[in-house]
Design an enzyme around this catalytic site. Structure first.
Site, PDB file in Angstrom:
ATOM      1  N   ASP A   8      87.538  65.333  41.030  1.00 59.16           N
ATOM      2  CA  ASP A   8      87.975  64.751  39.756  1.00 59.16           C
ATOM      3  C   ASP A   8      88.566  63.386  40.098  1.00 59.16           C
ATOM      4  O   ASP A   8      88.407  62.898  41.229  1.00 59.16           O
ATOM      5  CB  ASP A   8      88.943  65.684  39.005  1.00 59.16           C
ATOM      6  CG  ASP A   8      90.307  65.799  39.688  1.00 59.16           C
ATOM      7  OD1 ASP A   8      90.481  65.252  40.796  1.00 59.16           O
ATOM      8  OD2 ASP A   8      91.192  66.450  39.105  1.00 59.16           O
ATOM      9  N   CYS A  66      90.310  67.696  44.450  1.00 53.60           N
ATOM     10  CA  CYS A  66      91.080  67.345  43.245  1.00 53.60           C
ATOM     11  C   CYS A  66      92.495  67.036  43.701  1.00 53.60           C
ATOM     12  O   CYS A  66      92.713  66.792  44.891  1.00 53.60           O
ATOM     13  CB  CYS A  66      90.998  68.436  42.174  1.00 53.60           C
ATOM     14  SG  CYS A  66      91.848  69.989  42.539  1.00 53.60           S
ATOM     15  N   THR A  68      95.277  68.887  43.959  1.00 52.30           N
ATOM     16  CA  THR A  68      95.775  69.901  44.893  1.00 52.30           C
ATOM     17  C   THR A  68      94.670  70.554  45.717  1.00 52.30           C
ATOM     18  O   THR A  68      94.951  71.170  46.749  1.00 52.30           O
ATOM     19  CB  THR A  68      96.474  71.032  44.124  1.00 52.30           C
ATOM     20  OG1 THR A  68      95.510  71.598  43.212  1.00 52.30           O
ATOM     21  CG2 THR A  68      97.685  70.528  43.352  1.00 52.30           C
ATOM     22  N   HIS A  99      85.926  84.561  58.923  1.00 51.69           N
ATOM     23  CA  HIS A  99      86.215  85.869  58.315  1.00 51.69           C
ATOM     24  C   HIS A  99      85.643  86.039  56.916  1.00 51.69           C
ATOM     25  O   HIS A  99      85.318  87.158  56.514  1.00 51.69           O
ATOM     26  CB  HIS A  99      87.726  86.101  58.253  1.00 51.69           C
ATOM     27  CG  HIS A  99      88.353  86.296  59.602  1.00 51.69           C
ATOM     28  ND1 HIS A  99      89.670  86.649  59.775  1.00 51.69           N
ATOM     29  CD2 HIS A  99      87.834  86.185  60.850  1.00 51.69           C
ATOM     30  CE1 HIS A  99      89.939  86.750  61.075  1.00 51.69           C
ATOM     31  NE2 HIS A  99      88.847  86.464  61.747  1.00 51.69           N
ATOM     32  N   HIS A 134      83.639  91.841  59.452  1.00 48.04           N
ATOM     33  CA  HIS A 134      83.881  91.013  58.266  1.00 48.04           C
ATOM     34  C   HIS A 134      82.718  91.063  57.277  1.00 48.04           C
ATOM     35  O   HIS A 134      82.900  90.757  56.095  1.00 48.04           O
ATOM     36  CB  HIS A 134      84.135  89.567  58.682  1.00 48.04           C
ATOM     37  CG  HIS A 134      85.305  89.435  59.601  1.00 48.04           C
ATOM     38  ND1 HIS A 134      86.599  89.697  59.200  1.00 48.04           N
ATOM     39  CD2 HIS A 134      85.372  89.117  60.914  1.00 48.04           C
ATOM     40  CE1 HIS A 134      87.417  89.528  60.228  1.00 48.04           C
ATOM     41  NE2 HIS A 134      86.702  89.178  61.280  1.00 48.04           N
TER      42      HIS A 134
HETATM   43  C1  RB5 Z   1      94.803  66.413  37.704  1.00 46.22           C
HETATM   44  O1  RB5 Z   1      95.954  65.782  37.288  1.00 46.22           O
HETATM   45  C2  RB5 Z   1      95.157  67.660  38.507  1.00 46.22           C
HETATM   46  O2  RB5 Z   1      95.660  68.645  37.642  1.00 46.22           O
HETATM   47  C3  RB5 Z   1      93.960  68.164  39.258  1.00 46.22           C
HETATM   48  O3  RB5 Z   1      93.473  67.154  40.077  1.00 46.22           O
HETATM   49  C4  RB5 Z   1      94.176  69.347  40.179  1.00 46.22           C
HETATM   50  O4  RB5 Z   1      95.275  69.167  40.988  1.00 46.22           O
HETATM   51  C5  RB5 Z   1      94.137  70.669  39.547  1.00 46.22           C
HETATM   52  O5  RB5 Z   1      94.189  71.718  40.226  1.00 46.22           O
END
Ligand code: RB5
Length: 145
Positions: A8, A66, A68, A99, A134
């Site tokens: 994203d 993204c 996180t 695994h 596994h």
């Molecule tokens: C975008 O702001 C953020 O929510 C997205 O990149 C991500 O971290 C979602 O899991």
């Protein structure tokens, strides 16, 4: 191998860097499923694209980025045939392959340094599934699809 990649807006910069790294340094074919700019967009759309590409067999593995690494991995994992997880260390990348036979990783573009993500991708692409005990466990996961 053929590697699908997507992000994203929050993962866009590291997605661009990792696409080049995978192609130029690791020597794999990259299928860049977007986005093409860092304009605001929704991570489920690109997690889905990467997941469907891997599930269809058009790519061998997928790399998603993204903010996180969590949301985009959750989205990719909804696609039948995909085993996706957020990965933040090279050690977890190795265990995810050994695994879990993981085929898609979600990386953090905001909280993990580029050099760490490069190492994660390197390990993810170089490590084979261990099989053995596994294999039955992974089969149980896939029976949930
Ligand atoms: C975008 O702001 C953020 O929510 C997205 O990149 C991500 O971290 C979602 O899991």
């Amino acid at each position: 191998m053929r590697i699908a990649i997507g992000s994203d807006h929050a993962g866009f910069e590291q997605k661009q860097m990792l696409a080049e790294y995978i192609a130029n340094e690791l020597g794999h074919e990259v299928i860049d499923l977007g986005p093409d700019t860092d304009d605001r967009c929704d991570y489920p759309d690109f997690g889905e694209k990467v997941g469907r590409c891997v599930a269809a067999g058009d790519a061998d593995r997928g790399v998603c980025v993204c903010g996180t690494g969590i949301g985009i991995a959750v989205a990719a994992d909804k696609v039948a045939g995909v085993r996706a997880s957020s990965i933040t260390t090279p050690e977890f990348a190795e265990l995810f392959r050994l695994h879990n036979d993981g085929n898609v990783i979600g990386l953090s573009g905001r909280f993990v340094e580029p050099e760490v993500n490069r190492e994660i991708v390197k390990v993810f692409l170089a490590t084979e599934f261990e099989g053995g005990r596994h294999a039955d466990r992974v089969a149980k996961i896939m029976a949930l699809d």
